[in-house]
Design an enzyme around this catalytic site. Sequence first.
Site, PDB file in Angstrom:
ATOM      1  N   ASP A 190      57.296  53.227  41.170  1.00  0.00           N
ATOM      2  CA  ASP A 190      58.208  52.190  41.682  1.00  0.00           C
ATOM      3  C   ASP A 190      57.898  50.767  41.214  1.00  0.00           C
ATOM      4  OD1 ASP A 190      58.467  54.439  43.228  1.00  0.00           O
ATOM      5  OD2 ASP A 190      57.982  53.456  45.108  1.00  0.00           O
TER       6      ASP A 190
ATOM      7  N   GLU B  75      62.724  55.892  52.378  1.00  0.00           N
ATOM      8  CA  GLU B  75      61.783  55.115  51.557  1.00  0.00           C
ATOM      9  C   GLU B  75      62.414  54.044  50.646  1.00  0.00           C
ATOM     10  OE1 GLU B  75      59.213  57.986  49.490  1.00  0.00           O
ATOM     11  OE2 GLU B  75      60.619  58.175  47.867  1.00  0.00           O
TER      12      GLU B  75
END
Length: 680
Positions: free
Chosen positions: A237, A415
């Site tokens: 990420d 998330e």
Amino acid sequence: MFSDFYPHLVQGLAVAAALWFLPASCCHGADEPLFPNADFESGSLEGWTLTGDAFQFQPTKGDNPQVRGRESSAHEGEHWVGGFEKHTNSEGQPGGAFTDDAVGELISPEFTIRKPYLNFLIGGGNHPGQTGVKLQCDAQELDLATGGDSETMSPSSHDVSKLLGKKARLVVYDNVRGGWGHVNVDSFRASDKPLPGSMGEFALVPGIPASPGDDRRYDQPLRPQFHFTAGKNWLNDPNGMVFDGEKYHLFFQHNPLAPVWGNMTWGHATSPDMVHWTQHDHALLPYRVDRQAGTIFSGTAVVDHNNSLGVQQGEQKTLCAFFTFAVRPKFYQAMAYSTDDGATWKYWNEGRPVVPNQGFDDGERDPKVFWHEPSGRWVMVLWVKQNPGKVRFFTSKNLADWEHASDFDRDWAFECMDLAFLPVDGDKNNMKAVIYDASFDYEVGTFDGREFHSESGPHRAGGGNFYAAQSFNDMPDDRVVQIGWMRGGPNSAEKYGLPFNQQMSFPYELSLRRIGGDLKLFAQPIAEISSLVDDALVMQDVTIRDGENLLASQEPFDLVDAEIEFAPGTAERLSFQLSGASLEYDASTHRLLQQGVDEQGNAVEVVVFDDLKPRDGRVKLRFLIDRLTVESFAFDGERFFAAYYSPRSGDRSPVIRAEGGDVNVRKLEIRRLHSAWVDQ
Ligand code: FRU
């Protein structure tokens, strides 16, 4: 368990631990082996008694887990006991693994307790009472320690001053089969002092370098040239994306040790334009505190414009990074700050919680923090539970103390939550808030500083390998620009021999438009891509006859940003071979298909867009093609999709071919790009 959902997390919960060892010379007299071969340096289990089969291949030698691409063992000397390792002086290979399914004990010789502290290193499974070390003394058994679900061993110190002069034995035990069913130990010593880092104070995990290395290269033939990759090793990420007034910061989930997920650390890069990136030293490194070791999961960064935290040095604004401390048994949200523009970082309150675990899910994570001007507060958006999803809003005046403001309960939420503000159809008097998660499910509405009020959605944007996107905080001109992780594709280290694995998407600028009575997100590559354009092939109003290749006379392309608007007319197909990528518009099914590649490296046919009907007789597409990926955009970014492809070897002649009828190309522009790494 959260990791069941996300395969990259399953590659190992690298809840690593720290070791600070005093050099033996400094401790002479104060620190001594508890008994002969208490450090396993004889290379055998001489003096120890074995039961069961868990320890049959011990002691191991060297940093065997790290050879396998796992976290460092942080052992002392050469030999240590690593229950999962199979590499001894006579057995196994470097990096060799045993099993979690064996059980047994390792019993020490009897020794006399002569010093007030019993010190050692421990790692492996976190199973209190089932894997660990116990002390037998005076017909009592004292459980001393268990591991932290990490191969990395941590210092463990025990006050045994009340037992001075007594005879005792240690038992290293492993009664667990399956997940983390092993124990690691090393260096049992008698000492006058506890080990640094063993009594709860802050320490960085050893063995994780802060430097990305100065031997990074970006010129490998299959290295993406206008997408961010780590110089070396694994990335996932994007984190902490923020514009600091001069440059853009991109932090990222990173394993500094291997091209697979693990040892999560925040890597760091900056750019003047979001296109040309320079990687710096890693910003946030795994640490231990309060006897718990953990790693640094995703989060965001802000510029503390008003010095809310009160730590500003001179004119330089403080950067605050909010992240998830991934620690057993429950993750929590912590913060680190930098008063020198991101060069060095301090962990607020030694990395302890600024937002404690909310009690819904052990793996709650990925705080998004931003300044909300109308309410004059900082806001945190945090995913706290899945199935059904729960997201929690917090507010703060000083970035350190956070109050629960509201909950946002949605089945879809999971998330990497983000919240951004966008004008509707460019009208700055009609601003809306967009809330989205890692898969880019989103709703549009308003945000009053405490609560989100939905007006539209849920919708889903993006698709394919686009995941966990985040938007920049503090963007100039109220632009909303996001970068996603292009999750998946084959392991490029294994498959192509590259020094890294995984890449980011190109930055996309988001806009919000009213279509069909609803509010929808559009995404387009940022305009700054123009700095990479060398020249362009432009054509207008040309008809490609059935079977003809429009690009027959062209040289192969390398990196491209291509736009085409065409009327499929009577044709069945329009196929594209540009650079290494192959795509095809099927006019009968209205689908755009791509030859893709899955994580195992198998060729797969990917449906990029279905239901892509011509509008006013035309289809409008845009492709960004780099060495391993294609990002496709339809109708000015109303739909977008990111996917890996298997680079074609051999003939790379470009093709735009009509089949089954003629196609009219209203406009074609293939912009040739150069590498964004040229200045590295
Ligand atoms: C998303 C994610 C985040 C987590 C990070 C760990 O890809 O699972 O939720 O913080 O990856 O690397």
